[in-house]
Design a protein around this motif. Structure first.
Motif, PDB file in Angstrom:
ATOM      1  N   GLY A 109       0.798  -1.220   0.000  1.00 51.31           N
ATOM      2  CA  GLY A 109       0.000   0.000   0.000  1.00 51.31           C
ATOM      3  C   GLY A 109       0.832   1.272   0.000  1.00 51.31           C
ATOM      4  N   ASP A 110       0.137   2.398  -0.059  1.00 55.13           N
ATOM      5  CA  ASP A 110       0.822   3.704  -0.026  1.00 55.13           C
ATOM      6  C   ASP A 110       1.525   3.903   1.322  1.00 55.13           C
ATOM      7  OD1 ASP A 110      -2.230   3.785   0.203  1.00 55.13           O
ATOM      8  OD2 ASP A 110      -1.657   5.498   1.439  1.00 55.13           O
ATOM      9  N   GLY A 111       0.873   3.469   2.402  1.00 53.72           N
ATOM     10  CA  GLY A 111       1.488   3.599   3.724  1.00 53.72           C
ATOM     11  C   GLY A 111       2.779   2.797   3.808  1.00 53.72           C
ATOM     12  N   ALA A 112       2.776   1.617   3.187  1.00 50.31           N
ATOM     13  CA  ALA A 112       3.962   0.749   3.212  1.00 50.31           C
ATOM     14  C   ALA A 112       5.149   1.404   2.527  1.00 50.31           C
ATOM     15  CB  ALA A 112       3.631  -0.588   2.552  1.00 50.31           C
ATOM     16  N   SER A 113       4.879   2.331   1.622  1.00 47.73           N
ATOM     17  CA  SER A 113       5.994   2.960   0.897  1.00 47.73           C
ATOM     18  C   SER A 113       6.749   3.947   1.785  1.00 47.73           C
ATOM     19  CB  SER A 113       5.493   3.647  -0.372  1.00 47.73           C
ATOM     20  OG  SER A 113       4.903   4.891  -0.056  1.00 47.73           O
ATOM     21  N   ASN A 114       6.277   4.161   3.008  1.00 47.67           N
ATOM     22  CA  ASN A 114       7.014   5.010   3.956  1.00 47.67           C
ATOM     23  C   ASN A 114       7.810   4.186   4.961  1.00 47.67           C
ATOM     24  OD1 ASN A 114       6.097   7.401   2.833  1.00 47.67           O
ATOM     25  ND2 ASN A 114       4.203   7.349   4.009  1.00 47.67           N
ATOM     26  N   ILE A 115       7.795   2.882   4.780  1.00 51.85           N
ATOM     27  CA  ILE A 115       8.519   1.983   5.687  1.00 51.85           C
ATOM     28  C   ILE A 115       9.939   1.779   5.146  1.00 51.85           C
ATOM     29  CG2 ILE A 115       8.579  -0.473   6.385  1.00 51.85           C
ATOM     30  CD1 ILE A 115       6.362   0.627   7.928  1.00 51.85           C
ATOM     31  N   GLY A 116      10.901   1.660   6.040  1.00 51.87           N
ATOM     32  CA  GLY A 116      12.301   1.489   5.626  1.00 51.87           C
ATOM     33  C   GLY A 116      12.503   0.334   4.668  1.00 51.87           C
ATOM     34  N   ALA A 117      11.773  -0.764   4.879  1.00 57.00           N
ATOM     35  CA  ALA A 117      11.956  -1.954   4.043  1.00 57.00           C
ATOM     36  C   ALA A 117      11.644  -1.677   2.574  1.00 57.00           C
ATOM     37  CB  ALA A 117      11.069  -3.085   4.563  1.00 57.00           C
ATOM     38  N   PHE A 118      10.735  -0.728   2.314  1.00 53.00           N
ATOM     39  CA  PHE A 118      10.428  -0.342   0.924  1.00 53.00           C
ATOM     40  C   PHE A 118      11.700   0.174   0.259  1.00 53.00           C
ATOM     41  CE2 PHE A 118       9.680   3.364  -1.790  1.00 53.00           C
ATOM     42  CZ  PHE A 118       8.794   2.906  -2.757  1.00 53.00           C
ATOM     43  N   HIS A 119      12.381   1.099   0.938  1.00 47.37           N
ATOM     44  CA  HIS A 119      13.555   1.762   0.360  1.00 47.37           C
ATOM     45  C   HIS A 119      14.729   0.786   0.220  1.00 47.37           C
ATOM     46  CE1 HIS A 119      11.489   5.600   0.575  1.00 47.37           C
ATOM     47  NE2 HIS A 119      10.959   5.107   1.671  1.00 47.37           N
ATOM     48  N   GLU A 120      14.921  -0.047   1.213  1.00 52.05           N
ATOM     49  CA  GLU A 120      15.999  -1.037   1.144  1.00 52.05           C
ATOM     50  C   GLU A 120      15.756  -2.014  -0.004  1.00 52.05           C
ATOM     51  OE1 GLU A 120      16.638  -2.904   5.001  1.00 52.05           O
ATOM     52  OE2 GLU A 120      15.980  -1.061   5.955  1.00 52.05           O
ATOM     53  N   SER A 121      14.495  -2.393  -0.171  1.00 57.26           N
ATOM     54  CA  SER A 121      14.161  -3.384  -1.202  1.00 57.26           C
ATOM     55  C   SER A 121      14.349  -2.817  -2.598  1.00 57.26           C
ATOM     56  CB  SER A 121      12.715  -3.852  -1.027  1.00 57.26           C
ATOM     57  OG  SER A 121      12.561  -4.448   0.236  1.00 57.26           O
ATOM     58  N   LEU A 122      13.895  -1.580  -2.805  1.00 53.91           N
ATOM     59  CA  LEU A 122      14.047  -0.978  -4.134  1.00 53.91           C
ATOM     60  C   LEU A 122      15.525  -0.803  -4.471  1.00 53.91           C
ATOM     61  CD1 LEU A 122      10.951  -0.462  -3.904  1.00 53.91           C
ATOM     62  CD2 LEU A 122      11.359   1.670  -5.109  1.00 53.91           C
ATOM     63  N   ASN A 123      16.300  -0.409  -3.482  1.00 53.53           N
ATOM     64  CA  ASN A 123      17.733  -0.194  -3.712  1.00 53.53           C
ATOM     65  C   ASN A 123      18.425  -1.489  -4.127  1.00 53.53           C
ATOM     66  OD1 ASN A 123      20.180   1.456  -3.548  1.00 53.53           O
ATOM     67  ND2 ASN A 123      20.690   0.114  -1.844  1.00 53.53           N
ATOM     68  N   LEU A 124      18.190  -2.539  -3.347  1.00 50.24           N
ATOM     69  CA  LEU A 124      18.880  -3.806  -3.623  1.00 50.24           C
ATOM     70  C   LEU A 124      18.405  -4.425  -4.946  1.00 50.24           C
ATOM     71  CD1 LEU A 124      21.068  -5.346  -2.160  1.00 50.24           C
ATOM     72  CD2 LEU A 124      19.323  -6.776  -1.120  1.00 50.24           C
TER      73      LEU A 124
END
Ligand code: TPP
Ligand code: MG
Length: 215
Positions: free
Chosen positions: A35-50
């Motif tokens: 969801g949109d809320g999930a995109s503010n969680i750290g795991a979102f950013h780590e996952s996209l980066n990796l």
């Protein structure tokens, strides 16, 4: 494959599945929804980066329904579009009208083809609206009624139903039969789950390590 009650936790699991496909060269593409809320969680950013770094065969699908629990999008998220965040990770990001099946299909097809051909991940943001409260019985007092009523008029399910009939792709009878079949499958799954025994401790570490470790 799996889901958990932790918001955003599906993304790193998806990256793990895509890494597995990459190593095995099995030609599979992982699609992970959140969801949109999930995109503010750290795991979102780590996952996209990796995923971008390793050019993994994965498609990140954000269902932006404009609410995270009782928080409206603009009160919790700085980006105008969640898809804009893809640029920070060197991957394409696309925003589509999630209520439009054709527009969504086109974006998903391009993203899956890109992933399968070794081009790496894509972030697809499908914008829609949340028609139900966060939980059963949620009065949704934090939602603007006018906004809600307007969004309900664009409910994609009746719109798709009408489109399928208009184009002669399905009859009302076929759609009703499909609905009945799906309801029976869901009821069967609930019955199976409620009648199944609880898992034993031996399942605690199942599918966690390459070699099974007894619990
Ligand atoms: C890590 C974590 N923080 C908070 C919660 C409580 N919580 C459950 S759902 C939710 C909102 C999620 O919003 P969104 O990602 O937009 O998903 P939607 O409910 O719109 O599908 C929150 C904060 C949780 N389950 N996990
Ligand atoms: Mg949401």
């Amino acid at each position: 494959m799996v889901t958990t009650g932790i918001v955003g936790s599906g993304l790193p699991i998806g990256v793990g599945l895509a890494t597995s496909s990459d190593l095995r060269k099995d030609g599979r593409v992982t699609v992970v929804c959140f969801g949109d809320g999930a995109s503010n969680i750290g795991a979102f950013h780590e996952s996209l980066n990796l995923a971008s770094l390793w050019k993994l065969p994965i498609v990140f699908v954000c269902q932006n329904n404009l609410y995270a629990e009782s928080t409206a999008y603009a009160h919790g998220t700085t980006a105008e579009h969640i898809a804009d965040r893809a640029a920070g990770y060197g991957m394409p990001g696309v925003t589509v009208n999630g209520n439009d099946p054709q527009e969504s299909l086109d974006a998903f097809t391009a993203a899956v083809e890109r992933a399968r051909s070794g081009g790496g991940p894509t972030l697809v943001e499908a914008v829609t609206y949340r028609f139900m409260g966060h939980y059963f019985g949620d009065p949704g007092a934090y939602m603007d009624r006018g906004e809600y009523d307007k969004a309900l008029e664009a409910d994609p399910v009746p719109a798709l139903r009408a489109l399928l009939k208009e184009r002669g792709l399905a009859t009302e009878e076929q759609l009703l039969a499909m609905e009945g079949d799906i309801a029976a499958q869901v009821e069967g799954a609930v019955e199976f789950a409620t009648e199944s025994p609880y898992p034993g401790p031996e399942e605690l570490r199942l599918d966690v390590y390459r070699e099974e470790v007894p619990a």
